[in-house]
Design a protein around this motif. Structure first.
Motif, PDB file in Angstrom:
ATOM      1  N   UNK A 334       0.825  -1.205   0.000  1.00 20.74           N
ATOM      2  CA  UNK A 334       0.000   0.000   0.000  1.00 20.74           C
ATOM      3  C   UNK A 334       0.863   1.261   0.000  1.00 20.74           C
ATOM      4  N   UNK A 335       0.354   2.353  -0.534  1.00 24.74           N
ATOM      5  CA  UNK A 335       1.073   3.631  -0.481  1.00 24.74           C
ATOM      6  C   UNK A 335       1.076   4.220   0.941  1.00 24.74           C
ATOM      7  N   UNK A 336       1.818   5.303   1.095  1.00 25.19           N
ATOM      8  CA  UNK A 336       1.926   6.021   2.372  1.00 25.19           C
ATOM      9  C   UNK A 336       2.370   5.080   3.499  1.00 25.19           C
ATOM     10  N   UNK A 337       3.365   4.264   3.202  1.00 22.74           N
ATOM     11  CA  UNK A 337       3.881   3.275   4.138  1.00 22.74           C
ATOM     12  C   UNK A 337       5.342   3.011   3.821  1.00 22.74           C
ATOM     13  N   UNK A 338       6.146   2.851   4.864  1.00 24.39           N
ATOM     14  CA  UNK A 338       7.527   2.397   4.698  1.00 24.39           C
ATOM     15  C   UNK A 338       7.838   1.374   5.787  1.00 24.39           C
ATOM     16  N   UNK A 339       8.845   0.552   5.540  1.00 25.28           N
ATOM     17  CA  UNK A 339       9.365  -0.354   6.559  1.00 25.28           C
ATOM     18  C   UNK A 339      10.813   0.035   6.808  1.00 25.28           C
ATOM     19  N   UNK A 340      11.152   0.221   8.082  1.00 24.47           N
ATOM     20  CA  UNK A 340      12.500   0.657   8.450  1.00 24.47           C
ATOM     21  C   UNK A 340      13.087  -0.289   9.485  1.00 24.47           C
ATOM     22  N   UNK A 341      14.415  -0.279   9.569  1.00 30.66           N
ATOM     23  CA  UNK A 341      15.099  -1.088  10.574  1.00 30.66           C
ATOM     24  C   UNK A 341      15.170  -0.333  11.900  1.00 30.66           C
ATOM     25  N   UNK A 342      15.917  -0.884  12.841  1.00 31.10           N
ATOM     26  CA  UNK A 342      15.988  -0.261  14.169  1.00 31.10           C
ATOM     27  C   UNK A 342      16.791   1.036  14.167  1.00 31.10           C
ATOM     28  N   UNK A 349      12.943  -2.881  -0.787  1.00 29.56           N
ATOM     29  CA  UNK A 349      11.639  -2.614  -1.366  1.00 29.56           C
ATOM     30  C   UNK A 349      10.591  -3.296  -0.489  1.00 29.56           C
ATOM     31  N   UNK A 350       9.737  -2.512   0.144  1.00 24.04           N
ATOM     32  CA  UNK A 350       8.774  -3.065   1.085  1.00 24.04           C
ATOM     33  C   UNK A 350       7.837  -4.081   0.442  1.00 24.04           C
ATOM     34  N   UNK A 351       7.572  -3.925  -0.854  1.00 25.80           N
ATOM     35  CA  UNK A 351       6.628  -4.796  -1.557  1.00 25.80           C
ATOM     36  C   UNK A 351       7.283  -6.034  -2.151  1.00 25.80           C
ATOM     37  N   UNK A 352       8.554  -6.267  -1.818  1.00 26.21           N
ATOM     38  CA  UNK A 352       9.246  -7.473  -2.275  1.00 26.21           C
ATOM     39  C   UNK A 352       8.438  -8.732  -1.961  1.00 26.21           C
ATOM     40  N   UNK A 353       8.654  -9.806  -2.718  1.00 25.33           N
ATOM     41  CA  UNK A 353       8.114 -11.089  -2.262  1.00 25.33           C
ATOM     42  C   UNK A 353       8.506 -11.323  -0.808  1.00 25.33           C
ATOM     43  N   UNK A 354       7.539 -11.778  -0.014  1.00 26.29           N
ATOM     44  CA  UNK A 354       7.722 -11.825   1.438  1.00 26.29           C
ATOM     45  C   UNK A 354       8.926 -12.653   1.863  1.00 26.29           C
ATOM     46  N   UNK A 355       9.178 -13.738   1.144  1.00 30.50           N
ATOM     47  CA  UNK A 355      10.330 -14.584   1.457  1.00 30.50           C
ATOM     48  C   UNK A 355      11.620 -13.761   1.374  1.00 30.50           C
ATOM     49  N   UNK A 444       7.495  -0.686  -6.790  1.00 29.03           N
ATOM     50  CA  UNK A 444       6.513  -0.378  -7.820  1.00 29.03           C
ATOM     51  C   UNK A 444       6.991  -0.676  -9.221  1.00 29.03           C
ATOM     52  N   UNK A 445       8.258  -1.088  -9.383  1.00 30.42           N
ATOM     53  CA  UNK A 445       8.762  -1.392 -10.722  1.00 30.42           C
ATOM     54  C   UNK A 445       8.269  -2.743 -11.229  1.00 30.42           C
ATOM     55  N   UNK A 446       7.999  -3.678 -10.322  1.00 26.05           N
ATOM     56  CA  UNK A 446       7.605  -5.037 -10.709  1.00 26.05           C
ATOM     57  C   UNK A 446       6.085  -5.182 -10.749  1.00 26.05           C
ATOM     58  N   UNK A 447       5.633  -6.036 -11.660  1.00 27.49           N
ATOM     59  CA  UNK A 447       4.200  -6.344 -11.717  1.00 27.49           C
ATOM     60  C   UNK A 447       3.730  -6.967 -10.409  1.00 27.49           C
ATOM     61  N   UNK A 455      -4.417   1.164  -7.747  1.00 23.89           N
ATOM     62  CA  UNK A 455      -4.395   1.428  -9.187  1.00 23.89           C
ATOM     63  C   UNK A 455      -4.815   2.847  -9.564  1.00 23.89           C
ATOM     64  N   UNK A 456      -5.296   3.630  -8.616  1.00 22.74           N
ATOM     65  CA  UNK A 456      -5.692   5.015  -8.927  1.00 22.74           C
ATOM     66  C   UNK A 456      -4.495   5.961  -8.916  1.00 22.74           C
ATOM     67  N   UNK A 457      -3.315   5.476  -8.501  1.00 26.10           N
ATOM     68  CA  UNK A 457      -2.126   6.320  -8.420  1.00 26.10           C
ATOM     69  C   UNK A 457      -1.186   6.054  -9.596  1.00 26.10           C
ATOM     70  N   UNK A 458      -0.387   7.055  -9.995  1.00 32.31           N
ATOM     71  CA  UNK A 458       0.564   6.843 -11.094  1.00 32.31           C
ATOM     72  C   UNK A 458       1.498   5.666 -10.839  1.00 32.31           C
ATOM     73  N   UNK A 459       2.055   5.586  -9.627  1.00 29.83           N
ATOM     74  CA  UNK A 459       2.771   4.404  -9.177  1.00 29.83           C
ATOM     75  C   UNK A 459       1.925   3.807  -8.059  1.00 29.83           C
ATOM     76  N   UNK A 460       1.323   2.636  -8.281  1.00 35.01           N
ATOM     77  CA  UNK A 460       0.361   2.097  -7.310  1.00 35.01           C
ATOM     78  C   UNK A 460       0.911   1.896  -5.909  1.00 35.01           C
ATOM     79  N   UNK A 461       2.249   1.872  -5.770  1.00 36.29           N
ATOM     80  CA  UNK A 461       2.854   1.585  -4.468  1.00 36.29           C
ATOM     81  C   UNK A 461       3.432   2.808  -3.776  1.00 36.29           C
TER      82      UNK A 461
END
Length: 551
Positions: A334-342, A349-355, A444-447, A455-461
């Motif tokens: 989802x947009x407006x979200x980041x994942x950061x370390x300690x 890339x937060x949207x990477x395959x979970x593995x 957002x570069x990968x399908x 999908x309403x945003x230029x870059x969906x992520x």
């Protein structure tokens, strides 16, 4: 007390049920023994999809694939981490398994999940439109008394039955008309279920129910609350199992062989400490209870080789105090979200395959992380199973699990990460979000990334985190199962370190070392191989019996 069957299967997930079902369909007697008081294993808790290239359900949709194309993709993802013969066995016999169950049962039915991309669609042989199929919604009342004995996922769907394909649209309920129409469809199904007293099942529950009813109609037996104790062997051949049932230990003879399909060792802390990267905890796993590596230990004691014991099917998860882990899948797109370390820094890339994300978490040196989002993102999208407009649980605030801040700096202080670092991270990310291109990590570069985006945003992520309040919850390197186990060949026979097969012993699912090696090529790349090698084990035993009878 003893009993005798052609095939004895340990474990009642997709691998075990498929092995027993195939055995029965091939005219063999079959028994499934299950350690817990519920059948279904981790399959019942899963998304239920299978990743089997070139299968009949994809063909029915006009999606043409080839073995060569699928092999190129496995070569580009799995590489040479597992033997080529094992990959080839999967590619050849996976479609065969799917067709066989379609043709020989009334219930094992799937449909394509449109656009649920392979996890690396840009690599050679990858398919952005996806290869995964998921089970058709099923009415659990058709199981009769066995319905109450099935493991339930307990997903936060509030009485609604939702398929994976539907969730893709439902996640955008506040953003698209397709999302709203999908919510109407799901709601009408729930109403129909109430009116007809149906118990609609989807995802892994639907797959489990379809396999269990098929096995029941084929005459297969399932023993619950019957934990495996050990293998029985004579002259180097496995001839049965010892099982504890009703407070007594029994020996069950297997004329043709034993299939070990009881999952991995996610719930055994000692094995986790021995084999997996540290830190590690049983509290972080979403695997079903009872998976304590019993059959892996037994196989090892009987001379089996092990592989991939340091790997899990990674699942970045939030684990509120005293609660089950929640596996973050769509939440990371989802947009407006980041994942950061300690340190308050993005590291992937937060949207990477979970593995992959779990691997990246460990690579940071301190695998604990934070997922940060805005109040607007929380209002717009489903997050941790909470629908748009639904507040965070009060207990999360009271026990300190949820961190809040009116500004990014205030949030950082609540999280205990360096304020300047998180502020700089969000500022840098917001600059990329405004241009629609993440120059650091390519979000957002990968399908695959875009599948769960807006999908309403230029870059969906991508969308900047600008207006507070802001929220954060900790993320841990969870798993949906361990990957390591007994080494098998293309017939699912368990192998010794010298490559010879242990006569009468087979393995499938997470009891075996994954054919997918160290990676995770697509949605259902756990269950597809589990079912395929369960099928191959039964086929090998049936073929051996046929040859013996002909001789």
């Amino acid at each position: 007390m003893t009993g005798t069957y052609d095939v004895v299967v340990v474990g009642s997930g997709a691998a075990g049920l498929t092995a027993a079902l195939t055995a029965r369909l091939r005219g063999l007697s079959a028994l499934v023994i299950e350690k817990t008081d519920r059948y279904g294993g981790s399959t019942a808790l899963s998304g239920g999809a299978i990743w089997v290239p070139n299968n009949v359900w994809l063909e029915a949709e006009g999606l043409r694939d080839t073995v060569d194309n699928a092999r190129a993709y496995l070569d580009a993802t799995v590489g040479d981490r597992v033997p080529g013969a094992l990959k080839d066995a999967y590619l050849r016999h996976g479609p065969e398994m799917v067709r066989y169950l379609r043709d020989h049962t009334r219930h094992v039915r799937f449909h394509w999940s449109p656009g649920y991309s392979d996890y690396y669609p840009e690599r050679p042989g990858g398919r952005p439109e996806g290869r995964s199929v998921e089970p058709v919604v099923f009415d659990g009342t058709r199981l009769g008394p066995d319905f109450e004995l099935m493991r339930r996922a307990g997903l936060p769907t509030y009485g609604m039955t939702i398929t994976s394909a539907e969730f893709h649209h439902l996640n955008m309920i506040g953003r698209t008309w397709k999302g709203r129409l999908t919510s109407l469809k799901v709601g009408l199904r729930a109403i129909k279920g109430l009116l007809t007293r149906s118990k609609y099942l989807s995802l892994g529950e639907a797959l489990t129910a379809r396999l269990r009813l098929s096995l029941k109609e084929a005459g297969g037996e399932v023993w619950l609350s019957a934990p495996f104790v050990d293998l029985v062997a004579e002259d180097g051949r496995v001839t049965g199992v010892r099982v504890r049932r009703g407070g007594r230990e029994e020996t069950v003879t297997a004329r043709l062989g034993v299939v070990l399909a009881a999952g991995g060792f996610s719930h055994d802390q000692a094995m986790r400490e021995t084999y997996l990267p540290h830190p590690t905890s049983t509290a972080w796993t979403s695997a079903s209870e009872g998976q304590t590596g019993d059959v892996i230990k037994a196989g090892l004691a009987h001379g089996a080789a092990l592989d991939l014991m340091d790997k899990v099917w990674g699942a970045p998860s939030v684990v509120p105090p005293g609660e089950r882990p929640f596996f973050l899948v769509a939440d990371r797109g989802i947009p407006e979200m980041v994942i950061v370390n300690e340190r308050g820094e993005r590291f992937a890339n937060e949207a990477l395959p979970y593995h992959d994300l779990v691997d990246r978490m460990y690579a940071t040196g301190s695998p604990r992380a934070w997922i940060v989002l805005t109040a607007r993102a929380k209002r717009r999208y489903i997050f941790t199973g909470l629908f748009p407009g639904q507040g965070f649980p009060k207990r999360w605030r009271e026990n300190g699990f949820l961190k809040t801040g009116r500004t990014v700096g205030e949030l950082a202080a609540a999280m205990g990460v360096p304020v300047a670092s998180l502020e700089a991270t969000v500022k840098r990310f917001n600059g990329y979000a405004r241009t629609g291109r993440d120059l650091d990590f390519g979000r957002g570069d990968s399908a695959y990334d875009r599948y769960y985006g807006d999908p309403t945003l230029p870059n969906p992520n991508l969308s900047p985190l600008e207006k507070g309040p802001f929220y954060a919850v900790p993320v841990l390197p969870g798993d949906i199962g361990t990957k390591g186990g007994l080494v098998i060949d293309g017939h699912a026979r368990v192998l010794r370190p010298d490559g010879s097969a242990i006569a009468g012993l087979y393995a499938a699912g997470n009891s075996s070392a994954a054919v997918m090696g160290e990676t995770y090529p697509g949605p259902g790349a756990t269950l597809g191989p589990a079912m395929t090698f369960g099928y191959l084990a039964a086929e090998h035993m049936a073929s051996g019996k046929s040859a013996e009878m002909r001789g």
